[in-house]
Design an enzyme around this catalytic site. Structure first.
Site, PDB file in Angstrom:
ATOM      1  N   ARG A  69      37.949  70.100  41.788  1.00  0.00           N
ATOM      2  CA  ARG A  69      38.067  70.130  40.294  1.00  0.00           C
ATOM      3  C   ARG A  69      38.742  68.488  39.811  1.00  0.00           C
ATOM      4  NH1 ARG A  69      35.115  73.383  39.588  1.00  0.00           N
ATOM      5  NH2 ARG A  69      35.593  75.744  38.632  1.00  0.00           N
ATOM      6  N   GLU A 105      37.509  67.199  30.749  1.00  0.00           N
ATOM      7  CA  GLU A 105      35.733  67.244  30.526  1.00  0.00           C
ATOM      8  C   GLU A 105      35.442  68.275  29.366  1.00  0.00           C
ATOM      9  OE1 GLU A 105      34.813  68.767  35.184  1.00  0.00           O
ATOM     10  OE2 GLU A 105      33.877  70.248  34.096  1.00  0.00           O
ATOM     11  N   HIS A 132      29.516  67.753  35.531  1.00  0.00           N
ATOM     12  CA  HIS A 132      29.820  68.588  35.799  1.00  0.00           C
ATOM     13  C   HIS A 132      28.495  69.133  36.181  1.00  0.00           C
ATOM     14  CE1 HIS A 132      33.491  71.749  37.210  1.00  0.00           C
ATOM     15  NE2 HIS A 132      31.868  72.209  37.709  1.00  0.00           N
ATOM     16  N   ALA A 181      27.045  69.594  39.406  1.00  0.00           N
ATOM     17  CA  ALA A 181      26.380  69.522  41.110  1.00  0.00           C
ATOM     18  C   ALA A 181      26.345  70.879  41.217  1.00  0.00           C
ATOM     19  CB  ALA A 181      27.641  69.043  42.118  1.00  0.00           C
ATOM     20  N   PHE A 182      25.997  72.131  40.989  1.00  0.00           N
ATOM     21  CA  PHE A 182      26.093  73.536  41.075  1.00  0.00           C
ATOM     22  C   PHE A 182      24.595  73.776  40.655  1.00  0.00           C
ATOM     23  CE2 PHE A 182      25.940  75.677  36.603  1.00  0.00           C
ATOM     24  CZ  PHE A 182      26.176  74.571  35.989  1.00  0.00           C
TER      25      PHE A 182
HETATM   26  P1  NAD Z   1      36.210  77.576  49.267  1.00  0.00           P
HETATM   27  O1  NAD Z   1      37.187  78.454  48.638  1.00  0.00           O
HETATM   28  O2  NAD Z   1      35.752  77.722  50.495  1.00  0.00           O
HETATM   29  O3  NAD Z   1      36.967  76.086  50.271  1.00  0.00           O
HETATM   30  C1  NAD Z   1      38.009  75.354  49.343  1.00  0.00           C
HETATM   31  C2  NAD Z   1      38.817  75.354  50.954  1.00  0.00           C
HETATM   32  O4  NAD Z   1      40.010  74.447  50.459  1.00  0.00           O
HETATM   33  C3  NAD Z   1      39.856  76.107  51.429  1.00  0.00           C
HETATM   34  O5  NAD Z   1      38.798  76.210  53.102  1.00  0.00           O
HETATM   35  C4  NAD Z   1      40.776  75.650  51.720  1.00  0.00           C
HETATM   36  O6  NAD Z   1      41.847  76.018  52.617  1.00  0.00           O
HETATM   37  C5  NAD Z   1      40.831  74.455  51.037  1.00  0.00           C
HETATM   38  N1  NAD Z   1      42.480  73.801  50.307  1.00  0.00           N
HETATM   39  C6  NAD Z   1      43.280  74.721  49.612  1.00  0.00           C
HETATM   40  N2  NAD Z   1      44.051  73.661  50.065  1.00  0.00           N
HETATM   41  C7  NAD Z   1      43.924  73.267  50.035  1.00  0.00           C
HETATM   42  C8  NAD Z   1      45.009  71.348  50.153  1.00  0.00           C
HETATM   43  N3  NAD Z   1      46.162  71.069  49.627  1.00  0.00           N
HETATM   44  N4  NAD Z   1      44.028  70.177  50.892  1.00  0.00           N
HETATM   45  C9  NAD Z   1      43.246  70.078  51.677  1.00  0.00           C
HETATM   46  N5  NAD Z   1      42.428  71.728  51.374  1.00  0.00           N
HETATM   47  C10 NAD Z   1      42.519  72.747  50.847  1.00  0.00           C
HETATM   48  O7  NAD Z   1      36.297  76.781  48.232  1.00  0.00           O
HETATM   49  P2  NAD Z   1      34.012  75.731  47.703  1.00  0.00           P
HETATM   50  O8  NAD Z   1      33.249  76.856  47.755  1.00  0.00           O
HETATM   51  O9  NAD Z   1      34.339  74.961  48.990  1.00  0.00           O
HETATM   52  O10 NAD Z   1      33.993  75.258  46.880  1.00  0.00           O
HETATM   53  C11 NAD Z   1      35.704  73.956  46.820  1.00  0.00           C
HETATM   54  C12 NAD Z   1      36.213  73.809  45.083  1.00  0.00           C
HETATM   55  O11 NAD Z   1      34.343  72.657  45.018  1.00  0.00           O
HETATM   56  C13 NAD Z   1      35.475  74.840  44.174  1.00  0.00           C
HETATM   57  O12 NAD Z   1      37.231  75.262  44.338  1.00  0.00           O
HETATM   58  C14 NAD Z   1      35.954  74.400  42.838  1.00  0.00           C
HETATM   59  O13 NAD Z   1      36.413  73.813  42.860  1.00  0.00           O
HETATM   60  C15 NAD Z   1      34.520  72.928  43.489  1.00  0.00           C
HETATM   61  N6  NAD Z   1      33.808  73.127  43.295  1.00  0.00           N
HETATM   62  C16 NAD Z   1      32.386  72.507  42.032  1.00  0.00           C
HETATM   63  C17 NAD Z   1      32.095  72.732  41.790  1.00  0.00           C
HETATM   64  C18 NAD Z   1      30.773  71.615  40.754  1.00  0.00           C
HETATM   65  O14 NAD Z   1      29.318  71.922  40.286  1.00  0.00           O
HETATM   66  N7  NAD Z   1      31.140  70.680  40.667  1.00  0.00           N
HETATM   67  C19 NAD Z   1      30.878  73.844  42.273  1.00  0.00           C
HETATM   68  C20 NAD Z   1      31.190  74.764  43.077  1.00  0.00           C
HETATM   69  C21 NAD Z   1      32.632  74.373  42.987  1.00  0.00           C
END
Ligand code: NAD
Length: 334
Positions: free
Chosen positions: A234, A263, A295, A297-298
Site C-alpha cells: 500500500r 493514488e 496498482h 499487480a493483482f
Molecule cells: P497477508 O495478510 O497474508 O500477509 C501480511 C503479512 O504482513 C503477515 O504475515 C503479517 O504478519 C505481516 N505484517 C503485519 N504487520 C507487519 C509489520 N509491521 N512489519 C512486517 N510485516 C508485517 O496479506 P497478503 O495477502 O500477503 O497481502 C499483503 C499486502 O499486499 C496487503 O495487505 C495489501 O495491502 C497488498 N496487496 C496489494 C495488491 C496490489 O495489487 N498491489 C494486491 C493484493 C494485496
C-alpha cells in the site's frame, strides 16, 4: 439482493457479471468512487461492493446505514479504507477477498525488479528508434543478491519462493514469522538488519498504524547505498517525499512502485491529456531509475475470476446467514 458496485471498470463488470451468471443478485454498476459525494447512489441496495480507493469513513458508513445498506463487500484483501470500528457500532458486516492470487502480486513484483535491473523498458524504446547502444543499460545478476522481504504472508511467501529460484539470499521481517519460509531457508531478522543488508527490499505488509511510513527518512538512511526498493503493498507504507530525497541524493538506487499514497485521485482512470496536479507524483516520474505501475499487480485473469467468485460468495453467505463468508472483524485492527 441488490448490490451497488462502486468504482466499476469494464473488467469488474465482466468478471462480476460472469460470477453472477445465475442472476442471484441485482448488481448495480456505478463508475464513481464511493465517498461522501456519491454515497446516495447506494439507495435501494442492501450491500455495497467496493475496491481499494473507495472511502468508507465514519460519515460515509453512517450514510450507507441510513440508506439501508448492511453489508460492505470489499473486492480486495486490504481493508485500511474502511472504518471497522464504526461499521461494528452500526452493526454492518464487512467482507473481503482474503486470497485471490498471491502469485499475481508476487509475479508483478518480480516484473518490476527485473525491469528496473535490466532496463528492458528503456531498451525496448531504444531498439524501436534504431538505437542499439548499451550505454546506460548495465544491470546486475540477481543470483547471489540479498533480498529483504517485509511481510511474509501469502504474497510475501510466494515472492520468497520465486526469488529463491533466482539464487538470492532471503532475509525477512514479520512480527509473525512463517515456519514454511524458515524451513525453506529464509532468515528472519530485525527490520534494521534487513534494511542494512539487502540489495533489494520488497514490501508485502498491510497498511496499519504500525506500518504507515515504515520506510521513512531514517529507514532509507539505514539501507545499503544504491539498493532497490519495491512497494506493491500500500502506498502509505512509504513516506514518498523522503524517498524522493533519497533518490535525489543517489542513496536509493532504484524504486519500483505499484501503489502510491495519493493514488486515489490518479489510478484506475485514463487521465492522458490532462494536467498532472500532483507535484510529488510528477517528481517521481522524472527519475530514470523509478518504475511505476498503477496498482495493477493483482490484475490477472485468475485473480479477477477469484475476486468475483469470492465477492459473490460473501454476498450469498450474508444473504443466508447474516455474515459474509470472509468477514473482516474489528479484532483485525489490533
Ligand atoms: P497477508 O495478510 O497474508 O500477509 C501480511 C503479512 O504482513 C503477515 O504475515 C503479517 O504478519 C505481516 N505484517 C503485519 N504487520 C507487519 C509489520 N509491521 N512489519 C512486517 N510485516 C508485517 O496479506 P497478503 O495477502 O500477503 O497481502 C499483503 C499486502 O499486499 C496487503 O495487505 C495489501 O495491502 C497488498 N496487496 C496489494 C495488491 C496490489 O495489487 N498491489 C494486491 C493484493 C494485496
Amino acid at each position: 439482493m441488490q448490490v451497488a458496485v462502486f468504482s466499476t471498470r469494464s473488467y469488474d463488470r465482466d468478471f462480476l457479471t460472469r460470477a453472477n451468471a445465475a442472476g442471484r443478485h441485482r448488481l448495480v454498476f456505478i463508475d464513481a468512487r464511493l465517498d461522501a459525494a456519491t454515497v446516495a447512489a447506494a439507495a435501494g441496495s442492501r450491500a455495497v461492493c467496493v475496491f481499494v480507493n473507495d472511502r468508507l469513513d465514519a460519515a460515509v458508513l453512517r450514510e450507507l446505514h441510513a440508506l439501508g445498506v448492511r453489508l460492505v463487500a470489499l473486492r480486495c484483501a486490504g481493508f485500511n479504507n474502511v472504518d471497522l470500528r464504526c461499521a461494528a457500532e452500526l452493526g454492518m458486516a464487512v467482507g473481503r477477498v482474503p486470497e485471490y492470487s498471491p502469485h499475481a502480486v508476487a509475479e508483478h513484483t518480480v516484473a518490476l525488479i527485473l525491469t528496473l535491473d535490466r532496463k528492458t523498458h528503456r531498451a525496448h524504446a531504444r531498439v524501436r528508434e534504431g538505437n542499439f547502444a548499451l550505454e546506460g543499460l548495465l544491470g546486475f545478476d540477481l543470483q547471489g543478491r540479498t533480498v529483504g522481504v517485509v511481510g511474509t504472508g501469502r504474497i510475501g511467501q510466494c515472492f520468497t519462493r520465486i526469488m529463491a529460484g533466482f539464487g538470492c539470499e532471503l532475509l525477512a521481517f514479520d512480527p509473525h514469522p512463517d515456519e514454511g519460509c524458515r524451513a525453506a531457508g529464509v532468515r528472519y531478522v530485525e527490520l534494521d538488519e534487513l534494511l542494512a543488508r539487502s540489495d533489494i527490499v520488497s514490501l508485502h505488509c498491510p497498511l496499519t498504524p504500525q506500518t504507515r511510513h515504515l520506510i521513512d527518512a531514517q529507514a532509507l538512511a539505514r539501507m545499503k547505498p544504491g539498493a532497490m526498493l519495491v512497494n506493491t503493498s500500500r502506498g502509505a507504507v512509504i513516506d514518498t517525499p523522503a524517498v524522493i530525497d533519497a533518490l535525489k541524493s543517489g542513496r536509493l538506487g532504484h524504486l519500483g512502485l505499484d501503489v502510491y499514497e495519493e493514488e486515489a485521485d490518479l489510478f484506475f482512470q485514463d487521465l492522458s491529456g490532462e494536467v498532472l496536479r500532483d507535484d510529488v507524483f510528477a517528481r517521481l516520474l522524472t527519475f530514470p531509475n523509478v518504475l511505476i505501475t498503477g496498482h495493477q499487480a493483482f490484475f490477472t485473469e485468475e485473480a479477477m475470476a477469484a475476486i468475483a467468485n469470492t465477492t459473490l460468495a460473501n454476498i450469498d453467505a450474508f444473504e443466508h446467514d447474516g455474515q459474509p463468508a470472509h468477514p473482516v472483524s474489528i479484532e483485525r485492527l489490533a
